[in-house]
Design a protein around this motif. Structure first.
Motif, PDB file in Angstrom:
ATOM      1  N   THR A 134     -40.653 -14.045  66.740  1.00  0.00           N
ATOM      2  CA  THR A 134     -41.351 -13.681  68.232  1.00  0.00           C
ATOM      3  C   THR A 134     -40.874 -11.916  67.472  1.00  0.00           C
ATOM      4  OG1 THR A 134     -39.870 -14.323  69.466  1.00  0.00           O
ATOM      5  CG2 THR A 134     -41.375 -15.616  69.409  1.00  0.00           C
ATOM      6  N   VAL A 135     -39.369 -12.179  67.395  1.00  0.00           N
ATOM      7  CA  VAL A 135     -39.394 -11.030  67.114  1.00  0.00           C
ATOM      8  C   VAL A 135     -39.094  -9.990  65.919  1.00  0.00           C
ATOM      9  CG1 VAL A 135     -38.337 -10.515  69.345  1.00  0.00           C
ATOM     10  CG2 VAL A 135     -36.507 -11.100  67.232  1.00  0.00           C
ATOM     11  N   LEU A 136     -40.078 -10.319  64.487  1.00  0.00           N
ATOM     12  CA  LEU A 136     -39.715 -10.690  63.415  1.00  0.00           C
ATOM     13  C   LEU A 136     -41.360 -10.559  62.783  1.00  0.00           C
ATOM     14  CD1 LEU A 136     -37.533 -10.358  61.380  1.00  0.00           C
ATOM     15  CD2 LEU A 136     -37.441 -12.445  61.176  1.00  0.00           C
ATOM     16  N   ASP A 137     -41.582  -9.542  61.777  1.00  0.00           N
ATOM     17  CA  ASP A 137     -43.203  -9.443  60.961  1.00  0.00           C
ATOM     18  C   ASP A 137     -42.288 -11.021  59.581  1.00  0.00           C
ATOM     19  OD1 ASP A 137     -45.182  -9.619  59.614  1.00  0.00           O
ATOM     20  OD2 ASP A 137     -45.236  -7.374  59.122  1.00  0.00           O
ATOM     21  N   MET A 138     -42.542 -12.004  59.700  1.00  0.00           N
ATOM     22  CA  MET A 138     -42.411 -12.814  58.650  1.00  0.00           C
ATOM     23  C   MET A 138     -42.782 -13.162  57.596  1.00  0.00           C
ATOM     24  SD  MET A 138     -40.589 -15.058  61.017  1.00  0.00           S
ATOM     25  CE  MET A 138     -39.662 -15.833  59.557  1.00  0.00           C
ATOM     26  N   SER A 139     -43.776 -12.050  56.834  1.00  0.00           N
ATOM     27  CA  SER A 139     -44.386 -11.574  56.019  1.00  0.00           C
ATOM     28  C   SER A 139     -43.552 -10.925  54.747  1.00  0.00           C
ATOM     29  CB  SER A 139     -45.583 -10.370  56.120  1.00  0.00           C
ATOM     30  OG  SER A 139     -45.892  -9.858  56.516  1.00  0.00           O
ATOM     31  N   LYS A 140     -42.572  -9.469  56.129  1.00  0.00           N
ATOM     32  CA  LYS A 140     -42.007  -8.861  55.397  1.00  0.00           C
ATOM     33  C   LYS A 140     -40.658  -9.560  55.539  1.00  0.00           C
ATOM     34  CE  LYS A 140     -43.599  -4.564  58.084  1.00  0.00           C
ATOM     35  NZ  LYS A 140     -43.454  -3.815  58.463  1.00  0.00           N
TER      36      LYS A 140
END
Length: 151
Positions: A134-140
């Motif tokens: 929820t606190v992370l851009d998974m693609s990055k």
């Protein structure tokens, strides 16, 4: 709860006469309602905040892609409209982890699961998404995990 904040923002925008913000908030609520309908048949429903953050992150990604396309096409007015929507959507997202925090989390998970090569990327990504989705851009994060495992 994030959903309550979005509904409160809708009421506030209506009372304040902020049409642009109201339109963006209504878009968010419509997407959330669509997602709720999709999940009616699901056997396992995730936590409400996870659902909301997931929808908001997808909307952010769509807006960023649209902004890039509009700017390439020379449509500055449409890019500005998308940027305004993007700012409203991002205002509801929880604070995202910084690159340093993300690297630290990746290294901790890598050590925990014993990941040594790129073949273990799926294990690391699964734990990372479970703990910090929820606190992370998974693609990055995916690119950062790949780089961490390649070295």
């Amino acid at each position: 709860m994030i959903r309550d904040g979005i509904k409160a923002a809708q009421i506030q925008a209506m009372k304040g006469g902020d049409k642009a913000r109201l339109a963006a908030v209504r878009l968010i609520l419509a997407k959330l309602k669509d997602r709720d309908i999709e999940l009616r048949t699901a056997t396992q429903v995730p936590d409400d905040d996870v659902i909301v953050v997931d929808v908001l992150q997808k909307m952010v990604k769509q807006r960023r892609e649209s902004i890039a396309m509009y700017e390439q096409g020379g449509r500055a007015e449409l890019a500005a409209q998308e940027q305004a929507e993007l700012e409203v959507i991002e205002s509801f997202l929880p604070r995202q982890m910084s690159e340093d925090e993300t690297r630290a989390a990746i290294e901790a998970i890598k050590a925990e699961v014993g990941a040594t090569s790129v073949k273990d990327m799926g294990k690391v990504m699964a734990v990372l998404k479970d703990r910090h989705g929820t606190v992370l851009d998974m693609s990055k994060a995916s690119a950062m995990v790949k780089a961490a495992l390649a070295s």
